[in-house]
Design an enzyme around this catalytic site. Structure first.
Site, short mmCIF file in Angstrom:
data_model
loop_
_atom_site.label_atom_id
_atom_site.label_comp_id
_atom_site.label_asym_id
_atom_site.label_seq_id
_atom_site.Cartn_x
_atom_site.Cartn_y
_atom_site.Cartn_z
N GLY A 126 27.69 57.33 94.97
CA GLY A 126 29.22 57.25 95.10
C GLY A 126 29.24 56.72 96.64
O GLY A 126 29.70 57.19 97.69
N THR A 128 31.97 52.78 96.78
CA THR A 128 32.99 52.97 96.74
C THR A 128 34.47 53.96 96.43
O THR A 128 34.07 55.01 95.38
CB THR A 128 33.39 51.88 94.68
OG1 THR A 128 32.46 50.96 95.22
CG2 THR A 128 34.81 51.41 94.90
N GLU A 247 20.10 43.90 95.77
CA GLU A 247 21.42 44.51 94.85
C GLU A 247 21.70 43.31 94.38
O GLU A 247 22.03 43.08 93.58
CB GLU A 247 22.45 45.42 95.53
CG GLU A 247 23.72 45.73 93.99
CD GLU A 247 24.42 46.39 94.11
OE1 GLU A 247 24.86 47.31 93.92
OE2 GLU A 247 24.82 47.36 95.73
#
Length: 389
Positions: A126, A128, A247
């Site tokens: 969690g 954005t 990422e």
């Protein structure tokens, strides 16, 4: 990597993942895309093969592989035809727990990470928020201290896997933005139980990757113990930064894999489809765009694995990771578009899969950071231009 090619051990990783993916053919992924059913069998097979813990430390039950090897494995998943439906089902388990592995206490790591590697727990992330977007320092989710822990309340957007997660890694403000010297301070990282009495997750209907849902998440007075805090209070933003480059590398590698899958479909069709007495691949109007796609995919791949090699060597890789993600996203999208155009009208048909590839290819152009923000980063950090925002 050994120069510009994989070592024998790295090639063996790629081959092993491809062999596992052979059990999950185009029909399997077409069905998940149509029904929205999560690819449970695929994830179970990857967990049984030990791939969920590929990048986690050996002492925690992982394989201790580097970012390069993780990118090889995830690229092979996408390239097998699983695309982002397959890659995203695993993505969070590969490098998502890294902040916990790096900054958690020894007790947290020993208690929590093996459960993620085995597949016993599933996590979502969690970060954005609907109003903050990419401006993470403006998030409004709050974590308020209590006598025995914290109470977290707020909203998150585009949270993948929240429908089936048992755990959530979440960032929240522990000190209001107006009360800190730097906007990046006062943000903390927590690893919490996904308590569905206090957390609601509503799927967001979207254009692709239906089997891996994205959610709007609403958190209402979630009480968490003090040991849910990862690392130091107020340092969560800096912990997030540790995971940004990996990422980007993984997303870029997956995008190249998807582009390769589309290119393979297109070239096969171009060889077999006969019009006016000759295969359409004999026409330069078909052949040249596909040749260009191959060149673009391979060039992007070099940047991506350069970034991975730099990261594994402990060197700065921000420019390469961002550039690799951008180049991979663009090359993957262009290959998917070319595959549809090669198929002509049949490219619009689900049975050839390339329309699914195109829908999924948009992911890497948008997430986890936009092309424009990548350009901002490169302009400022590499070219030395003034900051524009």
């Amino acid at each position: 990597m050994n120069g510009f090619w994989f070592t024998d051990e790295q090639q063996a990783i790629r081959d092993s993942v491809f062999r596992l993916c052979e059990d999950f053919d185009a029909e399997y992924w077409r069905r998940t895309d149509e029904t929205g059913d999560f690819p449970e069998a695929f994830v179970a097979a990857m967990a049984a093969g030990g791939w969920l813990g590929a990048a986690m430390p050996v002492e925690l039950g992982g394989s201790g592989l580097g970012l390069t090897e993780a990118a090889i494995a995830m690229q092979a998943v996408a390239e097998s035809g699983a695309g982002f439906s397959g890659a995203s089902a695993l993505h969070l388990n590969i490098f998502g727990p890294m902040p916990l592995a790096r900054f958690g206490t020894e007790e947290q790591k020993q208690r929590l990470i093996p459960r993620l590697i085995s597949g016993e727990d599933r996590m979502c992330f969690g970060v954005t928020e609907p109003d903050a977007g990419l401006d993470t320092t403006s998030l409004t989710t709050r974590a308020v201290r209590t006598n025995d822990g914290y109470v977290i309340s707020g909203r998150k957007m585009w949270t993948s896997m929240a429908q089936r997660a048992t755990k959530m890694l979440i960032v929240a403000r522990t000190t209001p933005k107006a009360e800190v010297k730097k906007p990046t301070d006062g943000i903390s990282l927590f690893y919490v139980d996904f308590d569905r009495e206090r957390i609601q997750a509503r799927p967001i209907p979207k254009m692709g990757r239906k089997a891996i849902e994205s959610n709007a998440v609403f958190i209402d007075d979630l009480h968490v113990p003090a040991d849910a805090l990862v690392g130091e209070e107020g340092r969560g933003f800096y912990y997030l930064l540790e995971g940004l480059n990996p990422e980007r590398v993984l997303i870029g590698a997956e995008a190249v894999g998807l582009g390769r899958a589309a290119l393979k479909r297109a070239t096969t069709y171009a060889r077999e489809r006969v019009v006016f007495g000759r295969p359409i691949g004999q026409n330069q109007g078909i052949a040249h765009p596909l040749a260009r796609c191959w060149a673009d995919l391979e060039a992007a791949n070099l940047m991506i694995f350069k970034a991975a090699a730099l990261y594994d060597a402990g060197r700065e890789c921000g420019a390469e990771a961002n550039a690799g993600k951008y180049l991979g996203g663009e090359a993957g999208f262009n290959a998917c578009e070319a595959a549809i155009l090669t198929h002509g009208g049949m490219g619009y048909a689900k049975e050839y899969d390339v329309e699914r590839y195109l829908r999924e290819s948009m992911i890497a152009r948008i997430a986890p950071v936009s092309r424009e923000m990548i350009f901002n980063y490169l302009a400022e950090r590499v070219l030395g231009l003034p900051k524009s925002y």
